[in-house]
Write an enzyme that holds these catalytic residues in place. Structure first.
Site, PDB file in Angstrom:
ATOM      1  N   ILE A  85      10.067   2.387  14.529  1.00 43.38           N
ATOM      2  CA  ILE A  85       8.626   2.647  14.466  1.00 43.38           C
ATOM      3  C   ILE A  85       7.924   1.536  13.700  1.00 43.38           C
ATOM      4  CG2 ILE A  85       6.847   4.197  13.588  1.00 43.38           C
ATOM      5  CD1 ILE A  85       8.733   6.513  14.048  1.00 43.38           C
ATOM      6  N   GLY A 124       7.946  -1.360   6.295  1.00 42.77           N
ATOM      7  CA  GLY A 124       6.995  -1.506   5.205  1.00 42.77           C
ATOM      8  C   GLY A 124       7.631  -2.178   4.027  1.00 42.77           C
ATOM      9  N   GLY A 139      10.522   0.407   2.881  1.00 42.47           N
ATOM     10  CA  GLY A 139      11.539   0.942   3.783  1.00 42.47           C
ATOM     11  C   GLY A 139      11.194   0.726   5.236  1.00 42.47           C
ATOM     12  N   ASP A 198      -2.040   5.057  -2.871  1.00 40.09           N
ATOM     13  CA  ASP A 198      -1.936   3.955  -1.903  1.00 40.09           C
ATOM     14  C   ASP A 198      -2.682   4.292  -0.622  1.00 40.09           C
ATOM     15  OD1 ASP A 198      -1.196   1.395  -1.192  1.00 40.09           O
ATOM     16  OD2 ASP A 198       0.736   1.996  -0.353  1.00 40.09           O
TER      17      ASP A 198
END
Length: 518
Positions: free
Chosen positions: A18, A21, A24, A140
């Site tokens: 998918i 980041g 991870g 965040d």
């Protein structure tokens, strides 16, 4: 080395990538037990460059993400199903949302329409409200963490650096976690993040969404952090009615920002106005066919747009008595205006305390010679107040009482109010400040432009100017109060759409100059 086909924890089979980041990689996986698709986030395994303590901290952060997200039950927050380990590395198992991120949608300076930004903002404020109620600060909030589902659902994700109230930061000294582009000023300054920090990040996200650029766009991260801490944001040009809320969310001080609940209320109001406008446009288009003239929509009656600016109620006065004045903090607001009509709500509020003189004096005579009536104005008599004033032709009387009278523009969007308070207090500036305190509670978006002592016609005076968000647009207002303590106070109040302020502001000046008092 491909990961597809790998089985994690004996249950989750990786089906495809998918995205990646900073902390991870997220995979699409198949839950073999429940026969459903899930998203599996696996921390990066980086033992070569991290110490054992740092790796342990990362792993604990992942587990904390699961705990934080699991505390929040809301349709706009990603659901966490499970936490498992793969070769000693934590993996977070979440619901799989077929989607694109808002960040990818905004790539290369793209933007979204204001209506879509309002829809996104509504989902995000709902998610943040739920998180803050659960005692979780996201820390965040940014476009990359907003999922836009194929089915129209909007989801806030990645609580990887979220903090429950009272939890340790789990960072090295001086380390700032999160994207500096969307980091609140207090976090840049090294202060603790709170719910208001998430609201600032929401404001930066909405700014980026509608303007196609960052509110503090600088070359380096250091320059950006400095600008966030000390500089004003770049002015909005495309945000329209969303602009005042964005401006309020980007306030430097946390206590000056609206809460998630307040922001959500404002966004619901904006969404209702946008929806009503869209419905009217669709109806007009549907009524217009070749060779057919569409009927004009029925106009909703427009109520008085000006506030009950000065309504005073005096309590019985004891020796060395204090008289409590109840002034409507609605000297403030227009709550609704739509394309097919307007509805105005004037909530009560605002109290102040004034000292009554032992022997009230008669109102001082006004020896000022009024200027000639300006062109396009007529002289209006407010007999109950004992005053007359120049009023633009076409403006009509709206609300009227023994203490105040309002004249409204033909559109119903602007109004001038003349009011009296008898007797006047000793500190008009302090009284306006008392009203302002209540005003902030009544309006999600409020900004003071000035509040200062002055004099007018030889008497003590105060002037208060501010902006606030109505139901469908931003408004601006100015209030002048003048009078000697123990005598009669006069107040002149104007409110009008902020975008038309230059048009209506001269009305205030001409009324002020031409007001005829006893």
């Amino acid at each position: 080395m491909t990961q597809e086909g790998r089985l994690i924890a004996g249950r989750y089979r990786i089906a495809g990538l998918i995205g990646r980041g900073g902390m991870g990689t997220v995979w699409r996986a198949e839950d073999l037990v429940l026969d459903r698709e899930v998203a599996l986030k696996r921390l990066h395994a980086t033992p070569d460059r991290l110490s054992a303590d740092e790796i342990a901290t990362l792993h604990e952060r992942s587990r904390r993400e699961a705990r934080s997200a699991a505390r929040i039950a809301h349709p706009h927050v990603v659901v966490v199903h499970d936490v498992v380990e793969d070769d000693g590395v934590p993996c977070l198992v979440m619901e799989y949302v077929r989607s694109v991120t808002l960040g990818s949608l905004l790539a290369d300076g793209a933007a979204v329409p204001v209506r879509e930004a309002v829809r996104i903002g509504l989902a995000m404020t709902g998610a943040l409200r739920a998180a803050h109620t659960a005692g979780v600060v996201h820390r965040d909030v940014k476009p990359a963490n907003v999922l836009l589902g194929d089915d129209g659902r909007i989801v806030l994700t990645d609580f990887g650096i979220a903090l429950p109230s009272g939890a340790s930061t789990l960072t090295a000294t001086g380390e700032m976690i999160g994207s500096v582009r969307y980091m609140a000023p207090e976090r840049v300054r090294g202060r603790t993040a709170g719910p208001a920090s998430d609201l600032w990040s929401l404001g930066a996200t909405l700014y980026r969404a509608v303007e196609g650029r960052l509110p503090f766009d600088r070359v380096t991260a250091m320059e950006m952090a400095y600008a966030i801490a000390v500089d004003p944001p770049g002015p909005t040009k495309l945000a329209g009615p969303l602009g005042p809320l964005i401006e309020a969310l980007l306030a430097k001080e946390p206590e000056e920002r609206p809460s998630a609940e307040e922001a959500e209320r404002t966004l619901r109001t904006l969404w209702a106005a946008e929806t009503e406008t869209k419905t009217a446009e669709n109806a007009e288009a549907a009524n217009t066919t070749d060779g057919t003239t569409a009927l004009e929509p029925v106009q909703e009656p427009i109520r008085d747009p000006a506030p009950e600016a000065i309504r005073a109620t005096a309590a019985p006065a004891p020796p060395r008595r204090t008289r409590v004045l109840l002034r409507t903090a609605t000297a403030l607001a227009v709550a609704a205006a739509t394309a097919t009509g307007a509805l105005y709500i004037w909530p009560d509020g605002g109290t102040g305390t004034r000292q009554q003189g032992t022997t009230p004096r008669s109102p001082a005579a006004d020896t000022t010679s009024p200027p000639p009536l300006p062109a396009g104005y007529h002289l209006a008599e407010a007999a109950q107040l004992g005053v007359s004033l120049p009023v633009p032709d076409g403006w009509t009387v709206g609300r009227s009482s023994d203490e105040q009278v309002t004249y409204q523009s033909p559109s119903g969007l602007a109004g001038i109010t003349i009011g009296t308070v008898d007797p006047a207090g000793s500190d008009l500036t302090a009284h306006f400040a008392d009203i302002e305190t209540n005003t902030k509670k009544n309006y999600t978006v409020y900004r003071r432009l000035r509040l200062q002592h002055t004099t007018f016609r030889g008497a003590p005076a105060a002037v208060w100017e501010f902006t606030f968000q109505g139901r469908a647009r931003a408004f601006r207002a100015i209030d002048l109060g003048f009078g000697r303590a123990g005598e009669r106070e006069y107040d002149i109040y104007l409110s009008a759409p902020d975008e038309d302020w230059d048009t209506y502001r001269p009305v205030f000046d001409r009324v002020k100059e031409g007001l005829r008092t006893p």
